[in-house]
Write an enzyme that holds these catalytic residues in place. Structure first.
Site, PDB file in Angstrom:
ATOM      1  N   LYS A  31     -32.230 -31.999  -0.369  1.00 48.07           N
ATOM      2  CA  LYS A  31     -32.001 -32.454  -1.091  1.00 48.07           C
ATOM      3  C   LYS A  31     -32.319 -33.643  -1.552  1.00 48.07           C
ATOM      4  CE  LYS A  31     -28.073 -28.556  -2.008  1.00 48.07           C
ATOM      5  NZ  LYS A  31     -26.962 -28.499  -2.126  1.00 48.07           N
ATOM      6  N   TYR A  71     -28.850 -23.152 -10.549  1.00 43.29           N
ATOM      7  CA  TYR A  71     -27.754 -23.510  -9.968  1.00 43.29           C
ATOM      8  C   TYR A  71     -26.906 -22.373 -11.181  1.00 43.29           C
ATOM      9  CZ  TYR A  71     -28.009 -26.160  -6.030  1.00 43.29           C
ATOM     10  OH  TYR A  71     -27.949 -26.967  -4.590  1.00 43.29           O
ATOM     11  N   ASN A 134     -25.364 -32.642   0.290  1.00 44.32           N
ATOM     12  CA  ASN A 134     -25.337 -32.067   1.514  1.00 44.32           C
ATOM     13  C   ASN A 134     -26.589 -30.805   2.294  1.00 44.32           C
ATOM     14  OD1 ASN A 134     -25.484 -30.217   0.103  1.00 44.32           O
ATOM     15  ND2 ASN A 134     -24.177 -28.857   0.558  1.00 44.32           N
ATOM     16  N   HIS A 137     -30.764 -27.950   0.842  1.00 47.47           N
ATOM     17  CA  HIS A 137     -30.465 -26.112   0.079  1.00 47.47           C
ATOM     18  C   HIS A 137     -30.891 -24.925   1.069  1.00 47.47           C
ATOM     19  CE1 HIS A 137     -30.063 -22.423  -2.742  1.00 47.47           C
ATOM     20  NE2 HIS A 137     -31.129 -22.343  -2.707  1.00 47.47           N
ATOM     21  N   GLU A 148     -35.017 -17.310  -6.420  1.00 44.62           N
ATOM     22  CA  GLU A 148     -35.198 -18.580  -6.272  1.00 44.62           C
ATOM     23  C   GLU A 148     -36.702 -19.226  -5.823  1.00 44.62           C
ATOM     24  OE1 GLU A 148     -30.092 -19.027  -4.621  1.00 44.62           O
ATOM     25  OE2 GLU A 148     -32.062 -20.117  -3.158  1.00 44.62           O
TER      26      GLU A 148
HETATM   27  P1  IDP Z   1     -24.275 -23.734  -0.132  1.00 42.73           P
HETATM   28  O1  IDP Z   1     -25.497 -24.493  -1.116  1.00 42.73           O
HETATM   29  O2  IDP Z   1     -23.813 -23.664   1.197  1.00 42.73           O
HETATM   30  O3  IDP Z   1     -24.392 -22.278  -0.583  1.00 42.73           O
HETATM   31  P2  IDP Z   1     -22.220 -23.364  -2.801  1.00 42.73           P
HETATM   32  O4  IDP Z   1     -21.324 -22.989  -2.577  1.00 42.73           O
HETATM   33  O5  IDP Z   1     -23.648 -22.897  -3.794  1.00 42.73           O
HETATM   34  O6  IDP Z   1     -22.562 -23.773  -1.667  1.00 42.73           O
HETATM   35  O7  IDP Z   1     -22.892 -24.776  -3.478  1.00 42.73           O
HETATM   36  C1  IDP Z   1     -24.005 -25.071  -4.211  1.00 42.73           C
HETATM   37  C2  IDP Z   1     -24.098 -26.770  -3.723  1.00 42.73           C
HETATM   38  O8  IDP Z   1     -23.114 -27.345  -4.930  1.00 42.73           O
HETATM   39  C3  IDP Z   1     -23.450 -26.755  -3.098  1.00 42.73           C
HETATM   40  O9  IDP Z   1     -24.353 -26.963  -1.638  1.00 42.73           O
HETATM   41  C4  IDP Z   1     -22.748 -28.888  -2.734  1.00 42.73           C
HETATM   42  O10 IDP Z   1     -24.297 -29.728  -2.951  1.00 42.73           O
HETATM   43  C5  IDP Z   1     -22.411 -28.709  -4.373  1.00 42.73           C
HETATM   44  N1  IDP Z   1     -21.334 -28.554  -4.162  1.00 42.73           N
HETATM   45  C6  IDP Z   1     -20.906 -26.809  -3.660  1.00 42.73           C
HETATM   46  N2  IDP Z   1     -19.208 -27.433  -3.633  1.00 42.73           N
HETATM   47  C7  IDP Z   1     -18.622 -28.659  -4.214  1.00 42.73           C
HETATM   48  C8  IDP Z   1     -17.556 -29.318  -4.479  1.00 42.73           C
HETATM   49  O11 IDP Z   1     -16.815 -28.267  -4.133  1.00 42.73           O
HETATM   50  N3  IDP Z   1     -17.909 -30.282  -5.306  1.00 42.73           N
HETATM   51  C9  IDP Z   1     -19.077 -30.998  -5.522  1.00 42.73           C
HETATM   52  N4  IDP Z   1     -20.009 -30.472  -5.308  1.00 42.73           N
HETATM   53  C10 IDP Z   1     -19.849 -29.094  -4.792  1.00 42.73           C
HETATM   54 MG    MG Z   2     -25.154 -21.225  -2.873  1.00 41.29          MG
END
Ligand code: IDP
Ligand code: MG
Length: 159
Positions: A31, A71, A134, A137, A148
């Site tokens: 990312k 997304y 984070n 992905h 995807e």
């Molecule tokens: P994942 O990447 O671990 O599968 P997901 O719940 O699918 O997590 O969320 C997709 C992405 O959205 C996350 O990797 C992160 O970048 C972002 N994200 C998830 N939850 C939050 C939040 O509460 N606040 C801001 N961004 C979030």
């Molecule tokens: Mg996810």
């Protein structure tokens, strides 16, 4: 078929399902927050060190349309617009990794979504900045992975 034979066949099938190697592919995105910190190589290396095979690799700048498709499942979440802006803010690296139970293995190597909660030694635990930024992905199931992968790669770009 007699009952005993049926039961024996069932048991043999269950054993086969359990022991057959489950080869999978997963989409990995390095990312925007990782790129200026020069982490792309380290992240690819961590996945390769675990025995995952690199099957496709490219650098690209996601536009908002691709970001919204990738997304789409989060479109009703309060963080959706911020996430779209973030993921399309700068060039990233997209990769396909292949291996036995690759989806689950990669999610373990990445660590949980929130870097504050991710274990040390995981990519997010070591490098993640916050729950949005984070660092990586990884697909969450084999089925989503295949969907995807199609968004990022043509069939002839996957080896
Ligand atoms: P994942 O990447 O671990 O599968 P997901 O719940 O699918 O997590 O969320 C997709 C992405 O959205 C996350 O990797 C992160 O970048 C972002 N994200 C998830 N939850 C939050 C939040 O509460 N606040 C801001 N961004 C979030
Ligand atoms: Mg996810």
């Amino acid at each position: 078929m007699g009952r005993m034979k049926k039961e024996a066949t069932l048991i043999i099938n269950i054993i086969n399902i359990d022991t057959e190697p489950k080869m999978e592919r997963s989409l990995v995105l390095i990312k925007p927050d990782a790129m200026p910190r020069r982490l792309a190589g380290a992240i690819v290396a961590r996945l390769e060190e675990h025995g995952l095979r690199l099957a496709a690799l490219k650098m690209l700048h996601m536009d908002k349309s691709l970001a919204r498709q990738h997304y789409a499942i989060h479109q009703d979440k309060p963080f959706f617009e911020g996430l779209i802006n973030y993921i399309s803010s700068a060039p990233i690296v997209a990769a396909v990794f292949e291996g036995e139970r690759a989806v689950e293995v990669i999610r373990k190597i990445m660590g949980t979504t929130d870097p504050a909660k991710a274990e040390p030694g995981t990519i997010r635990g070591d490098f993640g900045l916050d729950i949005e930024h984070n660092t990586v992905h990884g697909s969450d199931s084999s089925e989503t992975a295949e969907e995807e992968i199609k968004l990022f790669f043509n069939a002839n770009e996957i080896y």
